[in-house]
Design a protein around this motif. Structure first.
Motif, PDB file in Angstrom:
ATOM      1  N   TYR A   1       0.809  -1.218   0.000  1.00 43.12           N
ATOM      2  CA  TYR A   1       0.000   0.000   0.000  1.00 43.12           C
ATOM      3  C   TYR A   1       0.842   1.268   0.000  1.00 43.12           C
ATOM      4  O   TYR A   1       0.380   2.321  -0.373  1.00 43.12           O
TER       5      TYR A   1
ATOM      6  N   TYR B   1      -2.650   4.596 -11.952  1.00 46.00           N
ATOM      7  CA  TYR B   1      -3.254   5.450 -10.933  1.00 46.00           C
ATOM      8  C   TYR B   1      -2.784   4.997  -9.561  1.00 46.00           C
ATOM      9  O   TYR B   1      -2.394   3.840  -9.358  1.00 46.00           O
TER      10      TYR B   1
ATOM     11  N   SER C   1      -2.906   3.576  -6.098  1.00 45.67           N
ATOM     12  CA  SER C   1      -3.834   2.600  -5.534  1.00 45.67           C
ATOM     13  C   SER C   1      -3.081   1.507  -4.805  1.00 45.67           C
ATOM     14  O   SER C   1      -1.949   1.184  -5.140  1.00 45.67           O
TER      15      SER C   1
ATOM     16  N   GLY D   1      -8.089  -1.719  -5.864  1.00 49.13           N
ATOM     17  CA  GLY D   1      -8.893  -0.528  -5.623  1.00 49.13           C
ATOM     18  C   GLY D   1      -8.840   0.016  -4.207  1.00 49.13           C
ATOM     19  O   GLY D   1      -9.447   1.029  -3.902  1.00 49.13           O
ATOM     20  N   LYS D   2      -8.117  -0.649  -3.312  1.00 50.67           N
ATOM     21  CA  LYS D   2      -7.975  -0.086  -1.961  1.00 50.67           C
ATOM     22  C   LYS D   2      -7.075   1.149  -2.075  1.00 50.67           C
ATOM     23  O   LYS D   2      -6.162   1.176  -2.899  1.00 50.67           O
ATOM     24  N   PRO D   3      -7.294   2.139  -1.222  1.00 49.00           N
ATOM     25  CA  PRO D   3      -6.475   3.347  -1.342  1.00 49.00           C
ATOM     26  C   PRO D   3      -5.011   3.086  -0.979  1.00 49.00           C
ATOM     27  O   PRO D   3      -4.727   2.328  -0.065  1.00 49.00           O
TER      28      PRO D   3
END
Lengths: 462, 632
Positions: B156, B168, B170, B174-176
């Motif tokens: 992460y 993008y 991420s 799709g988790k921040p």
């Protein structure tokens, strides 16, 4: 650092017939010792020995005051010396006898005889040089001949390393194939089969064998050629030994602690450094103690490079002579028919079938007759041994030789394991062991290289 | 005032083990996760184990960790790999029901005393003025205080996802991404590396033409990952194998300009053992086909993972690739593959007990330390959890040697050599493989786990019994002399082995390759019934005694270096005879022992001898005036 170091001394130039020889003293009392035995030209004590000055004067026995030799003295105070100790060097006349007496004089003043390589060891421990330099320096120092020095220098440039690297590459590849098949069991990597692996392992064994052979023979360059005197008892081996070694042995025995169980000695024969080994008489015996002596003799004879089979010319050839001659058939050398000053009873033609092509020569250890010719033949044979070793001799020191032998042994076990039903993860233990020993020579680390090899060789990954 | 003893940031495999270990040792623990659905997630292959990794799971289990039990409760298929390759490398691998795996782990966390789990997004690490850690701060500005913080943030940290020309910020799926934390670490002076990994497209189960695929069934075995497991489940799920085709390869070559790995978009360094299909085809152009494994993600669910097809090409190209593979002509992509790159610490920033060197009290575990893989992460989590608590208690850190455990090798490799790619455990990294096997992980580690307070009493009793049985049986076999009667010679003839000489023990007989434990039953009258896992260890110890001895000698050879400690305050620039490179590397790593120093790349044997000479001559004592050379 020099405070707790005792003082050591050694002749630091090769023993031989050089014009100048250097006796080096290192340790906390080096300068004090020098002041005791060095006299300036006017005969005064060497109080004026100054750091970095070269002083001309003479060396005397500090107990008797007896003059030994004229010399130059150099004082190098700690820590600006090779060993970072206080160091004094005396440059004397190069003869063995003179240098030995200077050495003894220094020892009388309280120094102790240095162990082989101890100066280099001190320099190394003081952080002056690194390990590889230390080893190479020791080899250069120990080199007894020009070609030995060349070899030692070549070693510095990496001849041995590059040979070992080639073998290592092969062994590493072998291991990569085994390891990849273990670590990636259900990926269809194209690992070599057992037969190919065995062949590679065998190749490594034979390459290592060759390297060990070359390395062993480099011993000849460093340590000189060894000549063993073999023959049944009372044929005059010891007299011949003394004739060949001459007075030099007597000089050496004056230095305490040099007496050895094996009777052998260094000498130069026609300028070639040679180790002459005298043996117990070789004969069949029931006496267990004598048998031990005979076994030792056989062993010495087996290890020597050249042999002089000594036969008593004053009596008939006997079975024991024939046995010894047959035993030495494969070893280059000379058959010396001794005691030619006495009445000859021996039929020389009777020796020929047993001599293995060796020259047969009449000598007399007693009168010296034929000894010059014997020396010439031995010198020629020694030179042949030296130059005939191979086209690409490899200089390997004992540590390196041992590593090579160990690597070879492990690869032999691996080869055996591969050709039987031993599972690959166990075979890998032997191969890892072999790599460990090869790395002791090259200073590389197999673990990193193994990963590289696996990834570059195989397409891996789900 | 502290709210907790230990705060764990991240609920992946590292975070779960860290939190459980610390709580089981009696510390009060807060686990902060981005969401319950992220707990013990498997965002890549839904599988655990395999060579190297299976051994790690066994070790986690032997020390009292959770991963072994958890997978034994939730796999849908299990296999034993490498059975023909020797006792040291037998390796279990399981296909996980990833949802069941997560569900059970959530229950274990909830049931654990001293452990609280909260959903929160940590953005800052709080540091005392003196430099120690004092807690964390969430995105919302909420602060939690603890004297020990374990970062187990996975991919992460500054994560960025790539598919085709798109990219993008991420985390996985799709988790921040955690941007703030990455910045905090940089600000604290940590050197960061950027690594890359990737994953394969998933397809739907119904869209697969199974008739064209090769079946890969599971195995029935008398053991599982955990030492508590003694059987396998019968209702295993079938997996399948298929291959790429020349058409697959053509599609990829034609579309390389769209592959972020080849356009230069991705700067992170990817793992060589886990290459994308693009990489495999470009690096090994002579390979005619590559394997594709079909691995269901759950027992009954829709999603199937395509092992071997990791890619970050655009979705429409991924579809073409999948269609070109036999059996997948009509497959429907449920989720595309992607590449992700992320920040991690240079692992040389970390001590052998996983505490960062710059911030006392701050521990790190898992992908943040440059590793890859669920098992690698879990084992670090366990070790970080243990060491965080030991530190709070003021006790010596718990460090495993390379000769003791795969975990020891893993951490030593990381903190000593660093890593230039995501680090994965492999058996070939382990030099003492034959002595650190999966069958003896408990013999090596459970005693330690028990003294740490991680292994419960009851489990320890069972272990002690097993250890006693093994020792007794080994002693019995080694001392029982085979009688030279007709029964013996008949049996040996039957087995096809040579007759016994004088004073041959049963142990000697077992050392022969053609003899096994069962085959000696008739002439071994004193034999008692023993569990299979006991017999397994006994047989290996006797059969491979010669090789085990060789390995012990290898271990012994390095012991002198391993036990020779180097003072932490050593000033390497002051040591004569060290190369400049060695001085620099040694200063960065600050090794504990000569053995560790010797493993640093760029430190030569000559440097080690120089270091040894420096330690021997005692000059360091004069310089540092300290006889105590222990850490902490």
């Amino acid at each position: 650092m020099s405070k707790d170091r005792d003082t050591i001394v050694a002749i630091s130039t090769p023993l031989g017939e050089g014009a100048i020889g250097i006796v080096r003293v290192s340790g906390s009392s080096a300068i004090a010792i020098a002041r005791r035995l060095f006299r300036d030209p006017s005969g005064r004590h060497g109080r004026e020995l100054k750091p970095w000055g070269v002083r001309y004067g003479s060396i005397v026995d500090c107990e008797t005051g007896e003059y030994i030799d004229e010399a130059l003295a150099v004082v190098m105070p700690a820590p600006y010396s090779f060993t970072r100790d206080d160091v004094v060097e005396f440059s004397c006349h190069g003869g063995v006898a003179v240098l030995t007496r200077v050495l003894e004089a220094v020892i009388k003043c309280g120094a102790r005889l240095a162990e082989p390589g101890e100066f280099t060891k001190r320099a190394f421990l003081a952080g002056r040089i690194d390990l590889s330099q230390a080893e190479a320096i020791i080899d250069v120092i120990r080199a007894k001949t020009d070609s030995a020095r060349k070899l030692a220098l070549a070693n510095l440039r990496g001849e041995l390393s590059s040979r070992v690297s080639c073998i290592r590459e092969n062994v590493l590849m072998l291991l990569a194939h085994i390891e990849a098949s273990i670590d990636f069991p259900d990926e269809d990597i194209e690992a070599l089969g057992t037969r190919d692996l065995t062949q590679r392992a065998q190749k490594a064994v034979s390459d290592l064998n060759e390297l060990v052979r070359l390395g062993r023979s480099s011993r000849v360059y460093r340590d000189g050629v060894s000549v063993v005197l073999a023959g049944r008892p009372n044929v005059g081996k010891s007299s011949l030994f003394n004739t060949l070694v001459g007075k030099k042995r007597a000089i050496v025995t004056e230095v305490p602690g040099t007496t050895r169980d094996v009777i052998d000695d260094w000498t130069t024969i026609k300028g070639v450094p040679v180790r002459v080994v005298d043996t117990a008489g070789m004969r069949k015996t029931r006496d267990p103690i004598e048998r031990l002596g005979v076994e030792a003799a056989n062993e010495q004879a087996g290890e020597a490079d050249l042999v002089v089979v000594v036969i008593d010319g004053s009596c008939q050839i006997c079975d024991e002579d024939r046995d010894i001659l047959l035993q030495m058939t494969d070893k280059p050398g000379v058959v010396a028919v001794n005691k030619c000053d006495l009445k000859t009873e021996l039929d020389e033609a009777g020796l020929i079938p047993y001599g293995g092509g060796k020259r047969i020569l009449r000598v007399s250890a007693k009168t010296g007759e034929g000894v010059d010719e014997l020396e010439q033949i031995l010198a020629d044979l020694a030179v042949t041994e030296i130059t005939g070793v191979s086209e690409n001799p490899i200089m390997a020191n004992l540590r390196q030789l041992e590593a090579l032998e160990n690597a070879k042994h492990s690869m032999e076990e691996a080869t055996h394991a591969l050709s039987t039903s031993v599972p690959p993860d166990l075979t890998a233990i032997d191969i890892h062991e072999a790599l460990f020993w090869l790395d002791q020579i090259t200073g590389q680390s197999a673990s990193d290289d193994l990963m590289e090899k696996i990834f570059s060789e195989f397409c891996i990954g789900k | 005032m502290c709210d907790y003893d230990v705060i764990v940031v991240g609920g992946g495999h590292a975070g779960c083990e860290a939190a459980l270990a610390a709580a089981r040792m009696g510390a009060s623990v807060l686990l902060l996760t981005l969401g319950w659905e992220s707990i013990a997630d498997m965002p890549c292959n839904p599988s655990l184990g395999g060579p190297g990794k299976a051994q790690i799971i066994r070790e986690i289990d032997a020390l009292g960790g959770e991963m072994g039990r958890n997978i034994d409760h939730s796999y849908l298929q299990i296999r034993l790999l490498n059975t023909g390759k020797g006792p040291a490398v037998h390796s279990l691998r399981a296909q996980a029901d990833k949802e069941a795996y997560q569900a059970r782990m959530r229950e274990v966390l909830k049931a654990q005393d001293n452990l609280k789990v909260e959903v929160s997004h940590v953005e800052n690490v709080l540091i005392k003025r003196e430099g120690q850690v004092k807690g964390v701060e969430t995105r919302e500005g909420e602060r939690y205080r603890a004297p020990a913080v374990i970062l187990a943030t996975g991919t992460y940290l500054g994560g960025r996802v790539y598919i085709g020309n798109e990219s993008y910020s991420s985390g996985p799926y799709g988790k921040p991404a955690s941007i703030g934390l990455s910045e905090v670490l940089k600000r604290l002076g940590f050197r960061l590396a950027r690594f890359k990994t990737g994953t394969s497209p998933r397809i739907t189960r119904d869209s697969i033409n199974v008739s064209k695929l090769k079946k890969q069934p599971g195995h029935i075995l008398p053991f599982g990952f955990s030492f508590e497991t003694h059987s396998t489940r019968e209702d295993q799920v079938m997996c399948y194998l298929t291959y790429t085709t020349p058409r697959t390869h053509d599609i990829i070559k034609a579309n390389l300009s769209l592959a972020p790995l080849y356009t230069g978009a991705i700067i992170g360094r990817g793992p060589r053992y886990c290459p994308s299909i693009e990489t495999k085809i470009m690096e090994f152009p002579n390979r005619e086909r590559h394997q594709v494994f079909l691995e269901p993600e759950t027992r009954t669910g829709e999603i199937v993972y395509l092992g071997g097809l990791s890619t970050s090409l655009p979705l429409e190209i991924q579809r073409e690739i999948v269609y070109s593979v036999p059996g997948l002509e009509d497959a429907e992509i449920a989720r595309p593959g992607y590449a992700i790159d992320y920040d991690c610490l240079m692992p040389t920033e970390i001590s052998p007990w996983l505490e960062t060197k710059r911030v006392p009290g701050l521990f790190t575990a898992g992908q943040i330390n440059g590793t890859s893989g669920y098992e690698e992460a879990a084992s670090q989590g366990l070790m970080a959890g243990i060491n965080a608590v030991l530190k709070l208690r003021g006790q010596e850190p718990f460090v495993l040697e390379r000769s003791q455990a795969y975990i020891g090798v893993l951490i030593d490799d990381l903190v000593t050599k660093g890593t230039e790619e995501p680090y994965r455990m492999m058996t070939s990294r382990v030099e003492y493989r034959l002595t650190v096997r999966q069958d003896n992980a408990d013999l090596r580690l459970t005693e330690k786990g028990f003294s740490l307070g991680l292994v419960p009493e009851e489990r320890y009793e069972i272990f002690s019994k097993r250890r006693r049985q093994i020792e007794d049986e080994l002693a019995r076999l080694r001392t029982t002399i085979v009688s030279k009667d007709a029964a013996t010679s008949n049996l040996l003839k039957e087995i096809g082995t040579s007759p016994v000489q004088s004073r041959t023990s049963l142990g000697d007989l077992l050392a022969r390759p053609e003899v096994n434990y069962q085959s000696l039953a008739i002439i071994d009258k004193d034999r008692t019934e023993l569990p299979e896992d006991v017999i397994l260890v006994v047989e290996i110890e006797l059969k491979y005694a010669g090789y085990i001895r060789k390995q012990m000698r290898q271990i012994e050879r390095t012991r002198r270096l391993e036990t020779r400690r180097i003072p932490t305050q050593t000033d390497y620039s002051q040591i004569h005879g060290l190369s400049r490179e060695a001085q620099e590397k040694l200063s960065v790593v600050n090794p504990r022992s000569l053995g560790q120093a010797a493993r640093i790349s760029g430190v030569s044997p000559a440097d080690i001898v120089a270091l040894m000479a420096y330690l021997e001559t005692g000059s360091h004592r004069r310089k540092h005036n300290s006889g105590d050379i222990n850490e902490i």
